[in-house]
Design an enzyme around this catalytic site. Structure first.
Site, PDB file in Angstrom:
ATOM      1  N   HIS A  17      91.267 -17.418 -45.525  1.00  7.98           N
ATOM      2  CA  HIS A  17      90.655 -17.413 -44.175  1.00  7.98           C
ATOM      3  C   HIS A  17      91.411 -18.420 -43.315  1.00  7.98           C
ATOM      4  CE1 HIS A  17      86.821 -17.194 -41.573  1.00  7.98           C
ATOM      5  NE2 HIS A  17      87.724 -17.886 -40.883  1.00  7.98           N
ATOM      6  N   LYS A 103      87.126  -7.757 -40.153  1.00  9.76           N
ATOM      7  CA  LYS A 103      86.299  -8.948 -39.920  1.00  9.76           C
ATOM      8  C   LYS A 103      85.149  -8.627 -38.987  1.00  9.76           C
ATOM      9  CE  LYS A 103      85.109 -13.285 -39.659  1.00  9.76           C
ATOM     10  NZ  LYS A 103      85.645 -14.610 -39.701  1.00  9.76           N
ATOM     11  N   HIS A 178      83.129 -18.878 -45.174  1.00  7.86           N
ATOM     12  CA  HIS A 178      82.821 -20.300 -44.923  1.00  7.86           C
ATOM     13  C   HIS A 178      81.339 -20.637 -45.100  1.00  7.86           C
ATOM     14  CE1 HIS A 178      82.049 -18.395 -41.074  1.00  7.86           C
ATOM     15  NE2 HIS A 178      83.316 -18.403 -40.690  1.00  7.86           N
TER      16      HIS A 178
HETATM   17  O1  DOR Z   1      84.710 -23.396 -36.022  1.00  7.63           O
HETATM   18  C1  DOR Z   1      85.164 -22.257 -35.940  1.00  7.63           C
HETATM   19  N1  DOR Z   1      86.330 -22.021 -35.294  1.00  7.63           N
HETATM   20  N2  DOR Z   1      84.470 -21.252 -36.458  1.00  7.63           N
HETATM   21  C2  DOR Z   1      84.833 -19.979 -36.266  1.00  7.63           C
HETATM   22  O2  DOR Z   1      84.154 -19.124 -36.743  1.00  7.63           O
HETATM   23  C3  DOR Z   1      85.988 -19.647 -35.425  1.00  7.63           C
HETATM   24  C4  DOR Z   1      86.942 -20.739 -35.366  1.00  7.63           C
HETATM   25  C5  DOR Z   1      87.956 -20.581 -34.250  1.00  7.63           C
HETATM   26  O3  DOR Z   1      88.542 -19.505 -34.131  1.00  7.63           O
HETATM   27  O4  DOR Z   1      88.183 -21.538 -33.517  1.00  7.63           O
HETATM   28 ZN    ZN Z   2      87.244 -18.728 -39.053  1.00  2.00          ZN
END
Ligand code: DOR
Ligand code: ZN
Length: 351
Positions: A17, A103, A178
């Site tokens: 991821h 996704k 996550h």
């Molecule tokens: O903290 C995060 N940042 N969570 C996510 O699901 C997306 C990611 C991002 O793309 O910045």
């Molecule tokens: Zn992510």
């Protein structure tokens, strides 16, 4: 020559991821992934998102151009699901070997997810077809119901959205991405073989207090939010258990510092440069170094139905702590690297 006091050999890890972005950020951050990881699942939440196979191919080519010549790295592409996603296009991408997963972002759950799915049952038909293609559905598992407390969004998602989905389409192979809660750990452990989960280094290290220690700490802000200490302990137990359902997805998500240190700062933690060093530290602390390889290099590949990497890396523990990379420049901007709050002793090289 730095003094080494312990060494471990493991298969080259993969990152299941990863956010690489595009343009200048991509060019800056990619080398940290390609040094450490053999492959990475590339998140499609660009602006605009990577919805079609053609967009994924273009993005793939952009990524390939940015890999340093001396590095051996394979980006594994994903598509961003919308309520209008076209199954024929997805099928073509899968059959041509370009698309490795799709996704699911609930609309509005996180960065660039506005075009995500509003109501999951609207795409059940599409998901039934994706189950037949036998690629995993990667889920950002947080409800977007604004009446739900932000710290409860993952647990409610699992109960109200994931469980009905799994009942309706049991053949769909799912990765709950996550995970941050004990509820998710228990749910994944108790489920059948069609559910697995990724765990990030930062969720193994910080809890929700970290975001507010002596002031607001934007570089510990990510989604899903870190939860209470008891949840952190539960995900550490899962990660170090060797259970094949849990594997590494760094969710390393770079945002320029001025966008994080902002009245409305972006969610995301950029951890790639020290991700493996942090993990070695945690597994060592938990007396589980012998299970690090399962978490970083075996379980994910097995779940995706791919071979594990052929090559190996050597992790070495130095007598003295390493100098931490704190910030990386991008033109006149900077990116802050995740600080685990402890000294890092583990370094690694390809062998
Ligand atoms: O903290 C995060 N940042 N969570 C996510 O699901 C997306 C990611 C991002 O793309 O910045
Ligand atoms: Zn992510």
């Amino acid at each position: 020559m730095k003094k080494i006091i312990q060494a471990v050999r493991i298969k080259r890890p993969d990152d299941w991821h990863l956010h690489l972005r595009s343009g200048a950020i991509l060019k800056t951050v990619l080398k940290y992934s390609s040094y450490t990881f053999g492959r990475a699942i590339i998140m499609p939440n660009l602006n605009p998102p990577v919805v079609t196979t053609e967009q994924a191919e273009n993005y793939y080519r952009q990524i390939l151009k940015s890999i340093p010549k001396e590095h051996d790295f394979q980006p594994l592409m994903t598509l961003f699901l919308t309520e209008k996603s076209n199954i024929n296009d997805i099928e073509e991408g899968v059959n041509r070997g370009i698309i490795k997963a799709v996704k699911l972002y609930p609309a509005g759950a996180t960065t660039n997810s506005e075009n995500g799915v509003r109501d999951l049952p609207n795409i059940y038909k599409l998901l039934e077809k994706i189950a037949r293609l036998d690629i995993p559905l990667l889920i950002h598992g947080e409800t977007t119901d604004p009446t739900v407390d932000i710290f409860d969004r993952e647990a409610i998602f699992v109960d109200k959205i994931l469980e009905p989905l799994r009942k309706k389409i049991p053949d769909l192979r799912i990765v709950l991405e996550h995970i941050t809660t004990k509820e998710s750990v228990d749910y994944v452990m108790d489920s059948d073989a069609n559910l697995a989960a990724t765990i990030t280094p930062h969720h193994l290290i910080i809890n929700r207090n970290s975001m507010f220690k002596n002031g607001i700490r934007p570089h510990y802000y990510c989604l899903p939010l870190a939860k209470r200490e008891s949840h952190r302990i539960a995900i550490v137990r899962a990660a170090v258990s060797g259970n094949s359902k849990f594997f590494l997805g760094t969710d390393s998500a770079p945002h320029l510092d001025h966008l994080k240190e902002n009245a409305c700062g972006c969610a995301g933690i950029f951890s790639t440069p020290n991700a493996l060093s942090c993990l070695a530290h945690i597994f060592e602390t938990e007396s589980a170094l012998d299970r690090l390889e399962s978490f970083t290099s075996l379980n994910g590949a097995n779940y995706y139905g791919l071979e594990t990497n052929k090559s190996y890396i050597k992790l070495s523990k130095l007598k003295e702590p390493k100098e931490k990379i704190k910030k990386i420049s991008i033109g006149s901007d900077t990116l802050t690297v995740f600080d685990p709050g402890f000294s890092l002793y583990w370094t690694h090289e390809n062998i």
